[in-house]
Design a protein around this motif. Sequence first.
Motif, PDB file in Angstrom:
ATOM      1  N   ALA A 269       0.801  -1.398  -0.015  1.00  0.00           N
ATOM      2  CA  ALA A 269       0.114  -0.072   0.001  1.00  0.00           C
ATOM      3  C   ALA A 269       0.759   1.187   0.000  1.00  0.00           C
ATOM      4  CB  ALA A 269      -0.949  -0.070   1.151  1.00  0.00           C
ATOM      5  N   LEU A 270       2.076   1.233   0.857  1.00  0.00           N
ATOM      6  CA  LEU A 270       3.005   2.227   0.996  1.00  0.00           C
ATOM      7  C   LEU A 270       3.256   2.680  -0.650  1.00  0.00           C
ATOM      8  CD1 LEU A 270       3.612   3.799   3.739  1.00  0.00           C
ATOM      9  CD2 LEU A 270       5.803   2.543   3.372  1.00  0.00           C
ATOM     10  N   ILE A 271       3.853   1.746  -1.235  1.00  0.00           N
ATOM     11  CA  ILE A 271       4.414   1.825  -2.512  1.00  0.00           C
ATOM     12  C   ILE A 271       3.407   2.364  -3.413  1.00  0.00           C
ATOM     13  CG2 ILE A 271       5.519   0.687  -4.737  1.00  0.00           C
ATOM     14  CD1 ILE A 271       6.845  -1.193  -2.493  1.00  0.00           C
ATOM     15  N   LEU A 272       2.153   1.828  -3.459  1.00  0.00           N
ATOM     16  CA  LEU A 272       1.252   2.531  -4.303  1.00  0.00           C
ATOM     17  C   LEU A 272       0.889   3.856  -3.867  1.00  0.00           C
ATOM     18  CD1 LEU A 272      -1.588  -0.175  -4.432  1.00  0.00           C
ATOM     19  CD2 LEU A 272      -0.055   0.452  -6.218  1.00  0.00           C
ATOM     20  N   ILE A 273       0.708   4.128  -2.653  1.00  0.00           N
ATOM     21  CA  ILE A 273       0.775   5.601  -2.454  1.00  0.00           C
ATOM     22  C   ILE A 273       1.619   6.602  -2.915  1.00  0.00           C
ATOM     23  CG2 ILE A 273       0.666   7.211  -0.185  1.00  0.00           C
ATOM     24  CD1 ILE A 273      -0.956   4.884   1.213  1.00  0.00           C
ATOM     25  N   LEU A 274       2.868   5.985  -2.680  1.00  0.00           N
ATOM     26  CA  LEU A 274       4.065   6.848  -3.012  1.00  0.00           C
ATOM     27  C   LEU A 274       4.147   7.225  -4.427  1.00  0.00           C
ATOM     28  CD1 LEU A 274       7.137   5.782  -0.902  1.00  0.00           C
ATOM     29  CD2 LEU A 274       5.985   7.725  -0.858  1.00  0.00           C
ATOM     30  N   ILE A 275       3.746   6.246  -5.432  1.00  0.00           N
ATOM     31  CA  ILE A 275       3.690   6.229  -6.782  1.00  0.00           C
ATOM     32  C   ILE A 275       2.638   7.363  -7.129  1.00  0.00           C
ATOM     33  CG2 ILE A 275       2.659   5.026  -8.888  1.00  0.00           C
ATOM     34  CD1 ILE A 275       3.624   2.441  -8.015  1.00  0.00           C
ATOM     35  N   LEU A 276       1.261   7.226  -6.378  1.00  0.00           N
ATOM     36  CA  LEU A 276       0.428   8.151  -6.975  1.00  0.00           C
ATOM     37  C   LEU A 276       0.587   9.668  -6.273  1.00  0.00           C
ATOM     38  CD1 LEU A 276      -2.790   6.072  -6.335  1.00  0.00           C
ATOM     39  CD2 LEU A 276      -1.673   7.018  -8.712  1.00  0.00           C
ATOM     40  N   ILE A 277       1.598   9.782  -5.196  1.00  0.00           N
ATOM     41  CA  ILE A 277       1.889  11.040  -4.813  1.00  0.00           C
ATOM     42  C   ILE A 277       3.008  11.531  -6.008  1.00  0.00           C
ATOM     43  CG2 ILE A 277       3.503  12.284  -3.221  1.00  0.00           C
ATOM     44  CD1 ILE A 277       2.219  10.712  -1.043  1.00  0.00           C
ATOM     45  N   TYR A 278       3.975  10.905  -6.540  1.00  0.00           N
ATOM     46  CA  TYR A 278       4.838  11.424  -7.311  1.00  0.00           C
ATOM     47  C   TYR A 278       4.234  11.484  -8.706  1.00  0.00           C
ATOM     48  CZ  TYR A 278       8.031  11.747  -3.576  1.00  0.00           C
ATOM     49  OH  TYR A 278       8.693  12.079  -2.403  1.00  0.00           O
ATOM     50  N   LYS A 279       3.233  10.422  -9.043  1.00  0.00           N
ATOM     51  CA  LYS A 279       2.926  10.225 -10.483  1.00  0.00           C
ATOM     52  C   LYS A 279       1.389  10.562 -10.281  1.00  0.00           C
ATOM     53  CE  LYS A 279       6.160   9.289 -13.466  1.00  0.00           C
ATOM     54  NZ  LYS A 279       6.150  10.119 -14.829  1.00  0.00           N
ATOM     55  N   PRO A 280       0.536  11.767  -9.995  1.00  0.00           N
ATOM     56  CA  PRO A 280      -0.630  11.657  -9.591  1.00  0.00           C
ATOM     57  C   PRO A 280      -1.546  11.230 -10.874  1.00  0.00           C
ATOM     58  CG  PRO A 280       0.542  13.877  -9.547  1.00  0.00           C
ATOM     59  CD  PRO A 280       1.241  12.967 -10.005  1.00  0.00           C
ATOM     60  N   LYS A 281      -1.206  11.234 -11.840  1.00  0.00           N
ATOM     61  CA  LYS A 281      -1.866  10.884 -13.171  1.00  0.00           C
ATOM     62  C   LYS A 281      -1.417   9.295 -13.551  1.00  0.00           C
ATOM     63  CE  LYS A 281      -2.796  15.143 -15.584  1.00  0.00           C
ATOM     64  NZ  LYS A 281      -2.649  16.162 -16.999  1.00  0.00           N
ATOM     65  N   GLY A 282      -0.795   8.810 -12.833  1.00  0.00           N
ATOM     66  CA  GLY A 282      -0.125   7.358 -13.213  1.00  0.00           C
ATOM     67  C   GLY A 282       0.854   7.482 -14.020  1.00  0.00           C
ATOM     68  N   PHE A 283       1.505   6.413 -14.412  1.00  0.00           N
ATOM     69  CA  PHE A 283       2.601   6.388 -15.171  1.00  0.00           C
ATOM     70  C   PHE A 283       2.730   7.097 -16.530  1.00  0.00           C
ATOM     71  CE2 PHE A 283       3.613   1.862 -13.465  1.00  0.00           C
ATOM     72  CZ  PHE A 283       4.097   2.380 -12.207  1.00  0.00           C
ATOM     73  N   TYR A 284       1.593   6.944 -17.419  1.00  0.00           N
ATOM     74  CA  TYR A 284       1.499   7.757 -18.741  1.00  0.00           C
ATOM     75  C   TYR A 284       0.221   8.242 -18.786  1.00  0.00           C
ATOM     76  CZ  TYR A 284       5.745   5.300 -20.049  1.00  0.00           C
ATOM     77  OH  TYR A 284       7.067   5.063 -20.000  1.00  0.00           O
ATOM     78  N   GLY A 285      -0.513   8.769 -17.635  1.00  0.00           N
ATOM     79  CA  GLY A 285      -1.794   9.154 -17.679  1.00  0.00           C
ATOM     80  C   GLY A 285      -1.991  10.501 -18.603  1.00  0.00           C
TER      81      GLY A 285
END
Lengths: 290, 376
Positions: A269-285
């Motif tokens: 969960a922590l890793i998911l939250i970090l991804i969305l904090i730094y990439k709020p639109k996802g990888f290629y949103g």
Amino acid sequence: MIEAYFIHLLILIGIYIILAISLQLTIGFTGLLNLGHIAFFAIGAYTAALLTLNGTPFIIAFLLAGIFAMIFGFLLSFLTKKLKGDYLALATLAFTFVIYSIALNWTGLTRGPLGLPGIPKPSLFGFGFSSNFSFLILTLIIALISYFIIKKIVNSPFGKVLEAIRDDELATKVLGKNTFKMKSYALAISAFFAGIAGSLYAHYITFIDPSSFTLLQLIPILVIVIVGGLASLKGTIIATIVLILLPELLRFVGFPSSVVGPARQILYALILILILIYKPKGFYGKVELE
Amino acid sequence: MMKNKQFGMVLTFLIIVILVINLIIFMPKQKEEIKIGVILPLSGNAAVYGVSAKEGIDLALEELSTDESIKIKLIYEDSQCNSEKAVSAARKLINVNKVKIIIGHICSNAAMAVAPIVEENKVILLSPGASSTDLTNAGDYIFRNRQTISGEVSKIAEIAYKKFDINKVAIIYVNNEYGVNAKGIFKTEFEEEGQIVSTEAYEQDATDFKTQLTKIKQQEPEAIFLAGYIKESAIIIKQATELGLETQFFSTLGIEGQELLDTAGESAEGIIYTAPMFDVKSDERIIKEFVNKYKIKYEKEPTYVFAANGYDALKILALNIKKCDTNTECIKKELYNTKNYPGVSGTTTFDENGDVNKPVMIKTVKNGQFVPYETK
């Protein structure tokens, strides 16, 4: 021996890619917050399982699984014709619960909570996919075909209209497009692919029961779509690979056995939250969900 | 002087070399470490049962660690009661850790999904908790040391018509694999003698059963069979009394626990249920020892039978590993030959399907206590 484990993971990735890119078609490209995807997956899995258990050849069961899910996709689009946004999300979520209840309570057909064991491994034109390696090839081929079809769709004029609907439905209507028809096609196509993914799942795990098709199982697919980035097929595929492999990698982190279950999930969960904090639109949103 | 010193050094060196050689030759032979995989729901809905089983297994491991002749290493994986997660866990244990034995599964769906994989890889699976009747014929390498549902339920059905002379029974069951199986077995067993007037299902975690109970009441049954878990069963008994449905209740091991007395209170008096011989308050020596050790290690009582099942599972395996070393085929054969193993969870004998039929006893609630039922 260790390859067998990777083959297993690759099969799961293949199945989830089909599921995620088809959900991307409705959520990311058409802007329909569709939470009924796992129900189409369930319909596909049960259709394929019941048909092959009764002696239907794999290829027919496989296609019927998709077609059957597609019919339900059409049905759902008619039922939710006038709904948008959050209301559509709720209505499609209700559909998930309805299908779950049917699987649970129509015991004469689905054996209810006992589940369906012993689903045969597929065979095609006399060639049996009993080994996991051959099943992997089959899954990857189907995943690849699904990817190209969906890519073709989103790049076609039809796909552009879908994106226009997502961005401004009223404007699209003003331009003379039948937006309802377009949306209902999108939902049906997406349901078709969810159905064939369900068929692959049933044949691979060889045992299905209603608990595999609850809201809880929908969340990982939804997470893949969001982390990958809305309206990006490339992002979805990368997110599928990352999110399937991540919990597996965490198995190799040496937690003490007393916290092994919860600790992995907290870290995940922590890793998911970090991804969305730094990439709020996802990888290629490309777009943000309203 | 110099020579003496050199001589001394050579002598010390020689003595050390001889000692080392001695040690190598006569050292007690270190046994090869045996890896056993454990797949349990350690998080999620069924985590309480999974953790309970884990505590039993850990306790057994601690005892075995003092035994020189066997070295066991446990590798835990979490299944979350999900068939796909369980398959991934089994694949990892079998293919990466190369385990030949798995203790695992409280949830039947996870066990059923893993069954074909262990069969294919010739890995022994010993389940301390999966209840599904489908598992009986799932494969040759699959064992379980949880009492099968049919053993318990047929016993209670027999009691109902033989001892209580009851002819009309209503069934209320939890709509999951356990409840559906229990309902089915009770129905077939009981219908040989009496009549099932009504069967009503409820969803797990439900809190209101008045609809089902009202329907049951119209059929005027002489008794109600509860196939479910303690939380819901306690509320059902309470609500039945509130609705004026004064009948005899029958149930299975799922019913025993403080929660029943807290929720149902006086209404719980007189309920008849089957319980495994495992009883925390038992005077039997092995059970007493187990409960004491458990209390010292975890500072609580082993509430669930899964703790005892898990403990027995590892002990039985260890016993057979000692005989067979790492030979899986031999361990499998020995497991089938296990007769009357004096386990904490009851005397254990595996039948030809790898199932156990442990003795069950009939218990009842009397003055707010769970006591063995005295047959008249």
